[in-house]
Design a protein around this motif. Structure first.
Motif, PDB file in Angstrom:
ATOM      1  N   UNK A 179       0.853  -1.185   0.000  1.00 51.45           N
ATOM      2  CA  UNK A 179       0.000   0.000   0.000  1.00 51.45           C
ATOM      3  C   UNK A 179       0.889   1.235   0.000  1.00 51.45           C
ATOM      4  N   UNK A 180       0.620   2.132  -0.946  1.00 52.32           N
ATOM      5  CA  UNK A 180       1.371   3.379  -1.069  1.00 52.32           C
ATOM      6  C   UNK A 180       0.454   4.558  -0.790  1.00 52.32           C
ATOM      7  N   UNK A 181       0.839   5.382   0.157  1.00 55.18           N
ATOM      8  CA  UNK A 181       0.097   6.602   0.463  1.00 55.18           C
ATOM      9  C   UNK A 181       0.799   7.809  -0.121  1.00 55.18           C
ATOM     10  N   UNK A 182       0.082   8.617  -0.901  1.00 49.85           N
ATOM     11  CA  UNK A 182       0.629   9.833  -1.497  1.00 49.85           C
ATOM     12  C   UNK A 182       0.083  11.029  -0.727  1.00 49.85           C
ATOM     13  N   UNK A 183       0.972  11.779  -0.093  1.00 47.16           N
ATOM     14  CA  UNK A 183       0.536  12.962   0.647  1.00 47.16           C
ATOM     15  C   UNK A 183       1.207  14.187   0.042  1.00 47.16           C
ATOM     16  N   UNK A 184       0.397  15.139  -0.434  1.00 49.28           N
ATOM     17  CA  UNK A 184       0.883  16.362  -1.066  1.00 49.28           C
ATOM     18  C   UNK A 184       0.750  17.504  -0.069  1.00 49.28           C
ATOM     19  N   UNK A 210     -11.188   8.563 -11.731  1.00 47.40           N
ATOM     20  CA  UNK A 210     -11.429   7.901 -10.445  1.00 47.40           C
ATOM     21  C   UNK A 210     -10.335   8.315  -9.470  1.00 47.40           C
ATOM     22  N   UNK A 211     -10.724   9.057  -8.443  1.00 47.35           N
ATOM     23  CA  UNK A 211      -9.762   9.523  -7.447  1.00 47.35           C
ATOM     24  C   UNK A 211      -9.311   8.360  -6.570  1.00 47.35           C
ATOM     25  N   UNK A 212      -8.082   8.446  -6.084  1.00 47.29           N
ATOM     26  CA  UNK A 212      -7.628   7.484  -5.100  1.00 47.29           C
ATOM     27  C   UNK A 212      -8.435   7.653  -3.814  1.00 47.29           C
ATOM     28  N   UNK A 213      -8.586   6.572  -3.058  1.00 48.91           N
ATOM     29  CA  UNK A 213      -9.187   6.668  -1.737  1.00 48.91           C
ATOM     30  C   UNK A 213      -8.287   7.521  -0.847  1.00 48.91           C
ATOM     31  N   UNK A 214      -8.866   8.089   0.187  1.00 45.73           N
ATOM     32  CA  UNK A 214      -8.095   8.994   1.042  1.00 45.73           C
ATOM     33  C   UNK A 214      -8.289   8.673   2.516  1.00 45.73           C
ATOM     34  N   UNK A 215      -7.274   9.060   3.285  1.00 49.06           N
ATOM     35  CA  UNK A 215      -7.332   9.007   4.746  1.00 49.06           C
ATOM     36  C   UNK A 215      -7.076  10.423   5.243  1.00 49.06           C
ATOM     37  N   UNK A 256      -5.883  13.414   7.657  1.00 49.49           N
ATOM     38  CA  UNK A 256      -4.911  13.692   8.710  1.00 49.49           C
ATOM     39  C   UNK A 256      -5.171  15.105   9.207  1.00 49.49           C
ATOM     40  N   UNK A 257      -4.341  15.596  10.133  1.00 52.00           N
ATOM     41  CA  UNK A 257      -4.531  16.941  10.661  1.00 52.00           C
ATOM     42  C   UNK A 257      -4.323  17.998   9.594  1.00 52.00           C
ATOM     43  N   UNK A 258      -3.581  17.661   8.529  1.00 60.70           N
ATOM     44  CA  UNK A 258      -3.404  18.587   7.420  1.00 60.70           C
ATOM     45  C   UNK A 258      -3.958  17.932   6.149  1.00 60.70           C
ATOM     46  N   UNK A 259      -3.125  17.772   5.125  1.00 58.39           N
ATOM     47  CA  UNK A 259      -3.628  17.215   3.868  1.00 58.39           C
ATOM     48  C   UNK A 259      -4.003  15.741   4.004  1.00 58.39           C
ATOM     49  N   UNK A 260      -4.972  15.334   3.189  1.00 58.82           N
ATOM     50  CA  UNK A 260      -5.328  13.922   3.136  1.00 58.82           C
ATOM     51  C   UNK A 260      -4.174  13.105   2.560  1.00 58.82           C
ATOM     52  N   UNK A 261      -4.169  11.821   2.886  1.00 58.64           N
ATOM     53  CA  UNK A 261      -3.243  10.879   2.260  1.00 58.64           C
ATOM     54  C   UNK A 261      -4.044  10.079   1.237  1.00 58.64           C
TER      55      UNK A 261
END
Length: 257
Positions: A104-109, A151-156, A158-163
């Motif tokens: 699983x790869x999380x992309x956080x911008x 189709x957007x990636x699913x997100x989690x 956080x206190x700032x940007x989504x992952x």
């Protein structure tokens, strides 16, 4: 025609034939086995022609190819980045699940200083990595660096940007299209640092992650009332155990002047 003239003519023809053969030998056919590779981190001048060749516009009335330029400038001193993939990693693990044979790869911008929130979509299968375009519309159906049904990636959260996250297998890339839709005046920005946990693939001879590339120090343009898009991908190598969850963090801001 005397013998000396004939010999001179034969020598000239042999010279022309040798040049032609050498020219053919120096050409690479589409089936050539010689590998070519895009940069996986900060691009060099040598990569520019390759990148530019992937950015030909196909909807002339709505979009334009944009070859990013490189800058030696950095982010403004006033910008503080949340480079905290180790802190957000437990949340990513808790809120997601990964099959035992996948990664699983999380992309956080981290773009909190910018006037837009970067969106992350699955890229078309045939999209060229590093392709970058700007469009004079915010209608995603006109963004040809996205599939017909984006189709957007699913997100989690956080206190700032989504992952934004997705799964892939070892050796297979998770290819995405970054999208910025902007209503204000046109401006330039750049990505800066990349961090990750438990791997970031940065400055390693044998990286756990191959990252192609929201590249540090390249100038990107957010068009007024339009859309910017860029295709990137991350590939876990054999150094990553299946079942692993990885958080990758990019920072971005306007360029200091």
């Amino acid at each position: 025609m005397d013998g000396e003239t004939n010999r001179a003519r034969r020598r000239a023809l042999q010279t022309i034939g040798s040049v032609a053969v050498a020219g053919l030998a120096g050409c690479s056919s589409p089936g050539s086995s010689t590998p070519t590779r895009e940069p996986t981190d900060t691009p060099t001048a040598a990569s520019t022609p390759t990148e530019a060749s992937t950015e030909t516009a196909t909807h002339e009335h709505t979009d334009a190819a944009h070859t990013p330029e490189h800058t030696d400038a950095g982010p403004p001193d006033s910008v503080e980045f949340a480079q905290n993939p180790e802190e957000i990693h437990p949340t990513l693990v808790e809120e997601t699940s990964v099959p035992s044979d996948e990664v699983l790869l999380g992309y956080r911008l981290e773009d909190s200083s910018l006037p837009f929130t970067t969106e992350v979509y699955h890229a078309p299968e045939d999209a060229e990595v590093h392709a970058t375009k700007t469009y004079d519309t915010q209608d995603l159906s006109q963004v040809d660096l996205l599939p017909e049904s984006p189709r957007a990636l699913d997100t989690v959260d956080t206190d700032q940007e989504d992952v934004h996250y997705g799964t892939t297998t070892v050796g297979e890339p998770l290819k995405v299209t970054l999208v910025a839709r902007h209503d204000g005046e046109t401006f330039d920005w750049s990505a800066w640092d990349r961090t990750g946990y438990p791997h970031d693939g940065h400055d390693e001879e044998d990286p756990a992650l191959e990252v192609d590339c929201y590249c540090g120090g390249m100038i990107y343009t957010a068009p007024s009332g339009g859309t910017w898009a860029r295709v990137i991908q991350v590939t876990p190598t054999e150094r990553v155990d299946p079942g692993t969850t990885i958080a990758v963090n990019w920072t971005s801001s306007r360029v200091s002047t």
